[in-house]
Design a protein around this motif. Structure first.
Motif, short mmCIF file in Angstrom:
data_model
loop_
_atom_site.label_atom_id
_atom_site.label_comp_id
_atom_site.label_asym_id
_atom_site.label_seq_id
_atom_site.Cartn_x
_atom_site.Cartn_y
_atom_site.Cartn_z
N THR A 24 0.83 -1.21 0.00
CA THR A 24 0.00 0.00 0.00
C THR A 24 0.86 1.25 0.00
O THR A 24 0.60 2.21 -0.76
CB THR A 24 -0.94 0.01 1.22
OG1 THR A 24 -1.79 -1.15 1.16
CG2 THR A 24 -1.80 1.26 1.25
N LEU A 25 1.89 1.28 0.83
CA LEU A 25 2.78 2.45 0.87
C LEU A 25 3.49 2.64 -0.46
O LEU A 25 3.65 3.77 -0.94
CB LEU A 25 3.79 2.30 2.01
CG LEU A 25 3.22 2.38 3.43
CD1 LEU A 25 4.30 2.11 4.46
CD2 LEU A 25 2.57 3.74 3.68
N ILE A 37 -6.48 2.36 -6.03
CA ILE A 37 -5.89 1.21 -5.34
C ILE A 37 -6.98 0.27 -4.83
O ILE A 37 -6.89 -0.95 -4.97
CB ILE A 37 -5.00 1.69 -4.17
CG1 ILE A 37 -3.82 2.50 -4.70
CG2 ILE A 37 -4.49 0.50 -3.36
CD1 ILE A 37 -3.04 3.24 -3.61
N ALA A 38 -8.02 0.86 -4.22
CA ALA A 38 -9.10 0.04 -3.65
C ALA A 38 -9.84 -0.75 -4.72
O ALA A 38 -10.25 -1.89 -4.49
CB ALA A 38 -10.07 0.93 -2.88
N ASP A 49 -10.03 -1.89 1.54
CA ASP A 49 -10.95 -0.89 1.00
C ASP A 49 -10.41 0.51 1.26
O ASP A 49 -9.32 0.69 1.82
CB ASP A 49 -12.36 -1.06 1.59
CG ASP A 49 -12.39 -0.88 3.11
OD1 ASP A 49 -11.47 -0.24 3.67
OD2 ASP A 49 -13.35 -1.37 3.75
N GLU A 50 -11.19 1.54 0.85
CA GLU A 50 -10.71 2.92 0.97
C GLU A 50 -10.39 3.30 2.41
O GLU A 50 -9.39 3.98 2.67
CB GLU A 50 -11.76 3.90 0.42
CG GLU A 50 -11.95 3.87 -1.07
CD GLU A 50 -13.10 2.99 -1.52
OE1 GLU A 50 -13.60 3.20 -2.61
OE2 GLU A 50 -13.47 2.07 -0.74
N VAL A 51 -11.24 2.88 3.34
CA VAL A 51 -11.03 3.24 4.75
C VAL A 51 -9.73 2.64 5.27
O VAL A 51 -8.94 3.30 5.96
CB VAL A 51 -12.22 2.77 5.61
CG1 VAL A 51 -11.94 2.99 7.09
CG2 VAL A 51 -13.50 3.49 5.20
N GLU A 52 -9.48 1.39 4.92
CA GLU A 52 -8.27 0.72 5.40
C GLU A 52 -7.01 1.31 4.76
O GLU A 52 -5.98 1.49 5.43
CB GLU A 52 -8.37 -0.77 5.09
CG GLU A 52 -9.46 -1.47 5.89
CD GLU A 52 -9.83 -2.85 5.36
OE1 GLU A 52 -10.19 -3.72 6.17
OE2 GLU A 52 -9.75 -3.06 4.13
N VAL A 481 -16.34 12.75 -0.34
CA VAL A 481 -16.87 13.05 -1.67
C VAL A 481 -16.12 12.24 -2.72
O VAL A 481 -16.72 11.67 -3.63
CB VAL A 481 -16.76 14.56 -1.97
CG1 VAL A 481 -17.18 14.85 -3.41
CG2 VAL A 481 -17.64 15.36 -1.01
N GLU A 482 -14.80 12.18 -2.58
CA GLU A 482 -13.98 11.40 -3.53
C GLU A 482 -14.41 9.94 -3.53
O GLU A 482 -14.59 9.32 -4.60
CB GLU A 482 -12.50 11.52 -3.16
CG GLU A 482 -11.58 10.74 -4.09
CD GLU A 482 -10.14 10.73 -3.63
OE1 GLU A 482 -9.25 11.06 -4.43
OE2 GLU A 482 -9.90 10.38 -2.45
#
Length: 721
Positions: A24-25, A37-38, A49-52, A481-482
Motif C-alpha cells: 500500500t505504501l 488502489i481500492a 478498502d478505501e477506509v483501510e 466526496v472522492e
C-alpha cells in the motif's frame, strides 16, 4: 521512508499484514489514488478498502512526523552535550509524540525560572545532596551555600526547593504515570459561572450548569458542548482527581523507606511540583486530548452522514419540478427533463401577503406547467413557506388527472450554490432564487451530481461542525466526496466539471479540459479517446478511466467498472463462457456463470480472483449504479400537519441527520422528529450510526408532540415490543 519508520507503522497497525502495508505504501508513493488502489489493485493489497488504505496512509504520516520530531530532539539535546545512551534509547523507543515531548522537557530551552536562578547561584549541588537523604540537618548544610546571591539560609532552602520541584515536575516517568492515572480516575466537571446566567438566556447549556462525568465515560458531544459554553463565558470546566493516590505514588518513587531531615524537604518539593507544574500541565493535555478526540469523532459523524447523503438513490427518467418556496417574493419553479436538462421556469404567488389576484392566478398557472411539461415529480424545498407550499402542491395535484407526486427535499446549501461562481457560469441569466429551484429539483434527480457543487459543510448533516478545525473537516469531507463519486462512477458525456474534479486522477484543470474537449468534439465514443484531452497524461488516464462511463459507446465494456487494462482478460473470460461482447448485460451471462467456479477460472486465465469476480459482476450488469440499491425517497400526494400527530401513530420517514444522541427523521410535517438514542432499538445502542444512516427510510411511532415548542419525540421500537 526508512526501515525503522515502516517497522513502527507495522507495530501501530497489527490488524494488517506486513505485506499489505508495504504494498500500500509503495502504491501511494507511486502516485496512485486511494480509489484506484481500492478498486483495481485488490490482489496486491489483499482486498483493502478505501477506509483501510487511508488508515495506513494516515498512520504513515503520523509515524513520519514522530520520527522527524525524534531526530530534532536528539539533535537539540546533543547540542547541549547532555544526551546519554539511555536517554537516546528512550527517545527512539517512544511511540507517541507526547512521550518524546516528556523526555525532552528537562532539556527544553525555557524562560528564566526561579530554579534556573537558584542553579546560577550555585545551589544545584546542594539539591543533589538533599536527594541523598543524609542524616545531617538540611538547615545546617544550607549555611555552606550562602553567598551574595543567596544571603541567608532561607534563601538557600527556597532555591533548593525550586530546583527540586522543577526537576520532579519534569520527570517523564512521573508525568506518564500521573497522566494515565488521571485519565482512568479523573472526572470532568462543569458549573455555571457566577453571574453568567444572562449569557445563556435560552438555557442552551442548562444541563451543564452542574455536571460531572468520569473522563473515560465522557461523550464527545458533551466535551464539545462544554468547550463552547466555556468559550462563551457561561461555564467553568475543570478536571478533578483524588490527589492522595498521586502524592503517595510520588512519595514511594522519591522517598520510599528513606528517613532523616531531608524527607520533609523532598516532600514539600514533590507536593509543590504536583500542584504547580504537573497537575495544571496534565489538565491542559487531557482537555486538549478530549477535545481532539471529540473533534475527530464529530468530523467522522459528519463524514458518515455526508457519505449516505451523497449515496441516496437518484430518481431517474422523471420530469421534475423544483419548487423553491417563499412568501413575499413568490415561489420559484424550475422544470428539468429526465436527464436534468433545464426546460422552463416561472414564479407564482400562492401565499399571503401576495395580493388576492396573484394568489388566485397561482393555481391555474401551476397546473398548466404540470400539464404542459408532463411533470410527474415535484421537489419542494424545506425552507420558509415549505409546508404551506406542500399544501398548495397537494391541492394542485389532486386536480390533475394523472399520477403526480411530491417530496420534501433538504435545501441546505442551495442558496450557497445559487450565489456561487459555478451557478453563475451554468445559468448566467437567472437570478439567485431561480438557480435555487433548479438545484432543489436536481437534488431529487441525482443527489450526488448536484451536491458536489456545494461546499460539503453547507449541506446540513453535521454535528458541532463550527467547533472542529476547519482544515481537518475539509480534508475528511473531501475524502468522503472522492469515495462516493468514484464508487458510483460518472457518465463521461454528461458529468459536470465539479463532478469530474472528484474523479481519481483528475484535477480541476484536467476536468475542465475534458468538458472543453467534449463541447468542441462532441460526445466521447470510447474511453481511449480520453488520451486526446490536453494535459491528461498516461498516469491521469490510468487512474481515472475506470471510473468514467460511456453509455451507448463503441465498446459496451466502456459502460462498466472494468478497467481497460483488463479488457483483454475480459474477452478471454467471455470466450471461456462461450459468449461474445454482444451478450454482456443479457441473461446469457448469468446462465453461463451457473456452472463456473471463479477460483478455477482465475487460475486458468492467470488473473486474480478478486479482479475476476469484479469482471463477472460487471458483465452481468453494465452501467450498474450502486445507489439504485439504496432506499428511494418517500413520495407523497397528501399533507400531514403536526396537529394530526397522535401518540402511538405509525409513520414512515426519511432520516435527515444522525448525531450522537439520536436520529432526526422527516415524517412529512414541518419539523423533523427526534428518535432519542434510547428509543432506537429495544436493546442498548452505543452509536446511533449502527442503527440508521442519512437517507434511510424508517418506520417510527409518535411518542410525544409539543406543538407549542414544535418538538416531536419518536421511537423506532414498535409499541408491542
Amino acid at each position: 521512508m526508512d526501515d525503522e519508520t515502516i517497522k513502527l507503522i507495522k507495530q501501530a497497525l497489527p490488524a494488517y499484514k506486513g505485506r499489505q502495508i508495504d504494498v500500500t505504501l509503495n502504491l501511494l508513493n507511486d502516485n496512485n489514488t486511494v480509489p484506484f488502489i481500492a478498486r483495481y489493485r485488490k490482489e496486491m493489497t489483499g482486498n483493502l478498502d478505501e477506509v483501510e488504505i487511508r488508515e495506513i496512509q494516515d498512520e504513515a504520516k503520523r509515524i513520519s512526523k514522530l520520527q522527524q520530531r525524534k531526530q530534532e530532539v536528539l539533535k537539540l539535546i546533543t547540542e547541549e552535550e547532555k544526551l546519554t545512551p539511555a536517554l537516546a534509547n528512550s527517545i527512539q523507543a517512544a511511540t507517541q509524540m507526547q512521550q518524546v515531548e516528556d523526555l525532552y522537557l528537562p532539556y527544553k530551552q525555557k524562560r528564566r525560572t526561579k530554579a534556573t536562578i537558584a542553579k546560577d547561584a550555585g545551589l544545584y549541588p546542594f539539591a543533589q545532596w538533599v536527594l541523598q537523604y543524609h542524616s545531617d540537618s538540611v538547615t545546617s548544610q544550607a549555611v555552606n551555600y550562602i553567598n551574595e546571591k543567596v544571603p541567608d539560609t532561607d534563601s538557600v532552602l527556597a532555591g533548593v526547593h525550586e530546583i527540586l520541584a522543577e526537576a520532579i515536575g519534569e520527570r517523564a516517568e512521573f508525568r506518564e504515570w500521573i497522566r494515565h492515572y488521571t485519565q482512568q480516575n479523573g472526572d470532568l466537571t462543569s458549573k455555571l459561572k457566577r453571574n453568567a446566567a444572562d449569557k445563556d438566556e435560552n438555557q442552551v447549556y442548562a444541563i451543564y450548569y452542574d455536571f460531572q462525568s468520569a473522563l473515560k465515560q465522557l461523550s464527545p458531544y458533551q466535551t464539545l458542548a462544554m468547550n463552547r459554553g466555556e468559550k462563551e463565558g457561561v461555564l467553568n470546566v475543570k478536571i478533578n482527581v483524588a490527589d492522595d493516590a498521586i502524592l503517595n505514588y510520588l512519595n514511594f518513587q522519591l522517598i520510599g523507606r528513606h528517613q532523616g531531615p531531608a524527607v520533609a524537604t523532598v516532600t514539600d518539593a514533590y507536593q509543590d511540583a504536583y500542584k504547580r507544574f504537573i497537575a495544571p500541565a496534565i489538565e491542559r493535555e487531557l482537555r486538549h486530548q478530549l477535545t481532539e478526540t471529540a473533534q475527530d469523532h464529530a468530523i467522522q459523524v459528519f463524514g458518515d452522514n455526508l457519505y449516505h447523503l451523497l449515496m441516496q438513490a437518484p430518481l431517474k427518467n422523471h420530469t421534475v419540478m423544483g419548487f423553491d418556496p417563499a412568501y413575499r417574493t413568490g415561489c420559484k419553479l424550475a422544470i428539468m427533463d429526465g436527464n436534468g436538462k433545464y426546460l422552463a421556469k416561472q414564479v407564482i404567488y400562492p401565499h399571503k401577503p401576495a395580493p388576492e389576484k396573484k394568489r388566485a392566478a397561482a393555481m391555474p398557472a401551476f397546473i398548466k406547467l404540470l400539464n404542459d411539461y408532463q411533470v410527474d415529480m415535484i421537489a419542494i424545498g424545506n425552507g420558509t413557506a415549505s409546508r404551506e407550499s406542500e399544501q398548495f402542491v397537494a391541492d394542485a395535484i389532486s386536480q390533475v388527472d394523472r399520477d403526480v407526486r411530491y417530496t420534501i427535499v433538504n435545501e441546505a446549501g442551495a442558496s450557497v450554490y445559487s450565489a456561487s461562481a459555478v451557478a453563475r457560469a451554468e445559468f448566467p441569466d437567472f437570478n439567485v432564487e431561480e438557480r435555487s429551484a433548479i438545484s432543489i429539483g436536481r437534488r431529487l434527480q441525482d443527489p450526488l451530481a448536484e451536491l458536489v457543487k456545494i461546499d460539503p459543510k453547507s449541506v446540513g448533516v453535521g454535528q458541532y461542525q463550527h467547533d472542529v478545525p476547519e482544515k481537518h473537516l475539509d480534508q475528511q469531507l473531501d475524502r468522503v466526496v472522492e469515495t462516493a463519486v468514484n464508487q458510483v462512477g460518472v457518465d463521461l458525456n454528461r458529468a459536470s466539471i465539479e463532478l469530474l474534479t472528484h474523479i481519481s486522477g483528475l484535477s480541476e484543470q484536467t476536468a475542465a479540459n475534458v468538458v472543453a474537449y467534449r463541447e468542441e468534439n462532441g460526445s466521447f465514443q470510447s474511453r481511449p479517446e480520453l488520451k486526446k484531452v490536453p494535459r491528461l497524461g498516461p498516469k491521469a488516464y490510468e487512474q481515472s478511466v475506470g471510473f468514467l462511463r460511456i453509455i451507448n459507446g463503441k465498446n459496451i465494456l466502456d459502460n462498466t467498472d472494468i478497467h481497460p487494462e483488463s479488457y483483454a482478460v475480459t474477452k478471454q473470460v467471455l470466450a471461456n463462457l462461450g459468449l461474445q461482447l454482444a451478450d454482456v448485460g443479457t441473461p446469457a451471462v448469468a446462465t453461463a456463470l451457473k456452472n463456473v467456479d471463479p477460483k478455477i477460472l482465475s487460475q486458468k486465465l492467470d488473473v486474480g480472483e478478486a479482479t475476476l469476480q469484479d469482471i463477472l459482476s460487471s458483465l452481468q450488469r453494465p452501467g450498474r449504479d450502486r445507489r439504485d440499491e439504496m432506499p428511494a425517497p418517500i413520495l407523497r400526494t397528501d399533507v400531514l400537519k403536526i396537529s394530526d400527530l397522535k401518540p402511538g401513530m405509525k409513520l414512515q420517514g426519511t432520516v435527515r441527520n444522525v448525531v450522537d444522541f439520536g436520529v432526526f427523521v422527516d415524517i412529512g410535517v414541518k419539523q423533523d422528529g427526534l428518535v432519542h438514542i434510547s428509543h432506537l432499538s429495544n436493546h442498548f445502542v452505543r452509536n446511533p450510526a449502527t442503527i440508521a444512516s442519512v437517507g434511510d427510510i424508517v418506520t417510527v411511532w409518535v411518542l410525544e408532540v409539543d406543538e407549542q415548542r414544535h418538538r416531536i419525540q419518536l421511537t423506532m421500537v414498535a409499541p408491542n415490543d
